[in-house]
Design an enzyme around this catalytic site. Sequence first.
Site, mmCIF file in Angstrom:
data_model
loop_
_atom_site.group_PDB
_atom_site.id
_atom_site.type_symbol
_atom_site.label_atom_id
_atom_site.label_comp_id
_atom_site.label_asym_id
_atom_site.label_seq_id
_atom_site.Cartn_x
_atom_site.Cartn_y
_atom_site.Cartn_z
ATOM 1 C CG ASP A 14 41.161 42.047 41.933
ATOM 2 O OD1 ASP A 14 40.107 42.106 42.584
ATOM 3 O OD2 ASP A 14 41.279 42.489 40.778
ATOM 4 C CG ASP A 136 34.403 38.602 33.479
ATOM 5 O OD1 ASP A 136 33.771 39.443 34.144
ATOM 6 O OD2 ASP A 136 35.077 37.702 33.988
#
Length: 246
Positions: A14, A136
């Site tokens: 990330d 998500d």
Amino acid sequence: MSGFPEFEVIPAVDVQDGEVVQLVGGERGTGKRYGDPVAAAERWIEAGAATLHLVDLDGAFEGERVNADAIEAVVRSVPDGVGLQLGGGIRTADGARDLLDLGLDRVILGTAAVETPEIVAEIDETHPGSVVVSLDAKDGEVVVSGWTEGTGLDPAEAAARYEELGAGAILFTNVDVEGQLAGVDREAVASVVDAVDVPVIASGGVATVDDVVALKEAGAAAVVAGTALYEGEFTLREAQVAADEA
């Protein structure tokens, strides 16, 4: 699509401000930094990673790709045969196609897929099976825009809808447990797995090798691990061996 022939543990790379960062609960500003993305990618490949999970965190929040240079440096550094999937700030079909042509195997669409579901079918027409739709979940509903806005969508129902539109896989992240080494929500993953026939990649909360095994048993095709790997809670090899033996 380059699928997941066996259950696969996928390290997360990330990227925020050009560096590897792991956020806690999807909250901006909570990240711990882990250095250069290319170095991280090389480390995981040396450790045996068959796929890398790249996220432009600034892109997820800003709605446009912010860390393009850092991400492209990773793509160029990765040898053939290692799968690459990227999410964060990909908002158009053309932008997604450019990334796939650059050398990515899969693009991950979250906000764009929720706001314009037809984008999934558009990309699938030219690059079949290459779209991963990222769902998500926070408090049991799908959230978008860097986990800041609720949509009212049930994750399992949404997954089935995107499969119909051409999604090659579903990335299901439980934001409630993201980055906290707090364990996984096996039932939430299983409900999404039961709703679709395409592979489900599970993410969020992986703290132990037992969590990895639990996600495999829930039916996930792969699991993304971030904080636990970077903090040395277990090695990539330990997780993969445990999953293979489960």
